[in-house]
Design an enzyme around this catalytic site. Structure first.
Site, PDB file in Angstrom:
ATOM      1  CD  GLU A 319      -1.759   2.347   1.369  1.00  7.98           C
ATOM      2  OE1 GLU A 319      -1.954   3.160   0.433  1.00  7.98           O
ATOM      3  OE2 GLU A 319      -1.268   2.651   2.466  1.00  7.98           O
ATOM      4  CG  HIS A 320       2.431   4.133  -3.561  1.00  7.40           C
ATOM      5  ND1 HIS A 320       3.677   4.409  -3.036  1.00  7.40           N
ATOM      6  CD2 HIS A 320       2.497   4.506  -4.864  1.00  7.40           C
ATOM      7  CE1 HIS A 320       4.454   4.923  -3.974  1.00  7.40           C
ATOM      8  NE2 HIS A 320       3.773   4.989  -5.087  1.00  7.40           N
ATOM      9  CB  CYS A 321      -0.648   6.109   1.875  1.00  2.68           C
ATOM     10  SG  CYS A 321      -0.546   5.407   3.525  1.00  2.68           S
TER      11      CYS A 321
END
Length: 607
Positions: A319-321
């Site tokens: 997950e990139h956040c």
């Protein structure tokens, strides 16, 4: 003794904030090659208005300068990143998360016994070893040419979960006011056939479970999940929804206390392990399954999901956040470059018997079940509408590019542009991610690949009247311009994120600053919309332990190009909407030809 993991953070230089005039001028230069004369004139007028004394652009930029000068602010991008990543309202599954497919011959994999449970246990033990070392700041800062890089993203590796919000998402993580210091969780969450299990990986006294213990725990999971979960009970499906819709679903589920407890188990887990009950047909199938797969067997909001197939092949979904590729590569390399025994020794793992394993169950009414089933079906359709392909060059890598006297990344981008023009007949906006971790709180900068020199190079290659010497000169000139622009990005001299943050500030604070209702023409100008409407979205992930890197496309016409460019090989994963799959396949064919053509063109002349 190694420097503590986070020791250099406060001493790193701050991300430079360009002047508004500099960013405006650079923006015009960057977008110009993509515009007609009329579009450029319209854009130039809009940029001039941004610079107008007393206008909204200047007011917003003054606010940004004041924010950057505020004590405690690490970077003028501190609010930009949450707005960009947590503010997106579409689905993150396939659209934002990214993946790596691991090699099968790594020291870690080779030291584990054959089998799914064994390979998964090896990864778990290695990850726990990294977690404990991070807790004690024994992970040395990554350096680049002797300079330490920012390590703050490591705080997002363990027990981090993205929480959906109606307007903007939030993050639940350690190293925060709500959860000071490193995670004290001792468990992971394991998915198998849509069933969810909590499994302890660290014992009550803080010692990790031994490899054989973890294998036994995973076998217990597989036995307990023999019967696939009913489609309408697999809560993981909900993590594929658009964010505001997922937020509504999550709040509805949390009215039941048992579900609050179930979410708590998932959200505080150190990481997620996904066990698949099949072996992929080939490498492309493996990459596709890592990127989306059966969403019943996923929880896309967890920062780290380690996936292991039935034949022991493995990879990761991120997950990139709070995590960029460079941080995850360092983490993955640390896991894969050492044996099971080495990790056990440094972590202090010891035999403790079967780890506690228990199912994680939600209480679901008919409305919740219908919601879950609909989300799963919708995402299955969305994933099926994505076309992918891999392209591999086993006889070309960075060593070969350097022998040709050209930057390896510039070579790759030249090949992409030539293939794209030949496949689609146009030069289109192209994004490349440039790491800026040498700065405090640094992440990435948005590089725009299309320079006048790049356009001239492609023009020359397609013009039969141009001789090879002139084509070679055009190629080397375009490569030099590419390298120079990359250096500008690395030095914090790129315009897009600066101007984009002004747009975000207007949304966040426009009323307070008295510019809420002032239309800023720049953000509707041809330059802004065309330069940022990607035809190609590119990013590289160099690691000897990675076979493929992958992510989805960013628009209905975009080809996502994720590439692993190493001394001896170049592996590329392409993704695009199925509606333009034919163009992607044409691009892949032309890319092979372009690489051969460039190698011949740039080869030294034999004496």
């Amino acid at each position: 003794m190694n420097q503590p993991t986070f020791a250099a953070e406060d001493s790193l230089p701050r991300v430079p904030l360009p002047t508004l005039a500099d960013s405006a001028a650079r923006f015009v230069r960057w977008c110009a090659p993509l515009l007609t004369e009329a579009e450029l004139a319209t854009t130039e007028a809009a940029v001039a208005d941004v610079l107008r004394p007393g206008g909204a652009g200047v007011v917003l930029n003054d606010a940004l300068i004041a924010y950057n000068d505020t004590p405690g602010v690490a970077s003028w991008l501190d609010e930009f990143w949450p707005s960009r990543y947590l503010g997106r309202r579409d689905r993150i599954a396939l659209n934002a998360n990214f993946i790596f497919l691991f090699r099968e011959d790594t020291p870690l994999a080779s030291s584990a016994q054959a089998g799914q449970a064994e390979q998964a246990a090896a990864l778990i033990g290695a990850a726990v070893d990294y977690k404990l070392a991070l807790d004690e700041q024994r992970i040395p800062p990554v350096t680049q040419r002797g300079t330490p890089l920012s390590m703050w993203q490591n705080e997002y590796l363990f027990s981090e979960t993205r929480i959906p919000g109606a307007v903007q998402d939030t993050v639940r993580k350690p190293y925060s006011e709500e959860w000071p210091g490193p995670s004290d969780a001792r468990h992971i969450v394991v998915f198998y056939r849509g069933n969810i299990f909590r499994m302890d990986v660290i014992g009550p006294d803080g010692a990790p479970y031994a490899f054989d213990d973890l294998v036994d725990g995973l076998r217990a999971v597989i036995k307990g999940g023999t019967r696939p979960a009913a489609t309408d009970t697999a809560v993981g499906h909900l993590t594929t929804k658009a964010r505001a819709e997922w937020a509504s679903s999550r709040e509805a589920l949390r009215t039941e206390p048992a579900n609050v407890a179930a979410f708590d188990v998932i959200e505080t887990a150190l990481f997620t392990v996904v066990l698949e009950d099949f072996a992929p047909r080939d490498e492309l199938h493996a990459c596709d399954q890592l990127l989306h797969g059966d969403s019943a067997n996923r929880y896309f909001d967890k920062s780290v999901s380690l996936l292991v197939f039935a034949d022991g092949q493995a990879g990761i979904n991120i997950e990139h956040c709070g995590l960029d590729g460079t941080t995850v590569l360092s983490f993955v390399d640390a896991l894969l470059e050492r044996s099971v025994a080495d990790h056990a020794e440094t972590s202090g793992a010891r035999a403790q018997g079967l780890p506690p394993v228990e199912p994680v169950e939600f209480v679901l009414d008919s409305a919740a079940r219908a919601d879950i089933a609909a989300a799963g079906a919708d995402f299955a359709r969305y994933a099926a509408d994505t076309a992918t392909q891999i392209v591999s060059f086993n006889d070309f890598g960075t060593s070969d590019a350097k022998k040709l006297g050209i930057s390896p990344d510039a070579f790759a981008q030249l090949a992409y542009q030539l293939a794209h023009r030949r496949s689609k007949g146009i030069t289109g906006a192209t994004y490349e991610s440039i790491a800026t971790r040498q700065y405090r709180g640094g992440r990435t900068e948005a590089m725009r690949v299309i320079t006048p020199e790049m356009v001239a190079f492609v023009d020359a290659m397609l013009d039969e009247a141009v001789n090879d010497d002139d084509k070679t000169t055009a190629a080397r000139t375009a490569a030099a311009a590419h390298v120079q622009r990359a250096k500008e990005c690395q030095a914090g001299q790129a315009p897009e994120q600066h101007l984009w943050e002004l747009q975000w500030i207007q949304r966040r604070r426009g009323a307070e600053l008295g510019v809420a209702d002032e239309q800023i023409a720049l953000f509707d100008s041809p330059g802004w919309t065309i330069m940022r409407d990607d035809y190609l979205s590119t990013s590289s992930a160099p690691s000897q332990y990675i076979r493929y890197f992958g992510f989805g496309s960013t628009s209905p016409k975009c080809i996502g190009i994720a590439y692993v460019l190493l001394p001896d090989r170049w592996n590329i994963y392409l993704a695009t909407p199925k509606s333009v799959a034919g163009e992607m396949r044409s691009f892949a064919d032309h890319l092979r030809d372009a690489v051969t053509e460039l190698r011949t063109l740039l080869a030294p002349v034999e004496a």
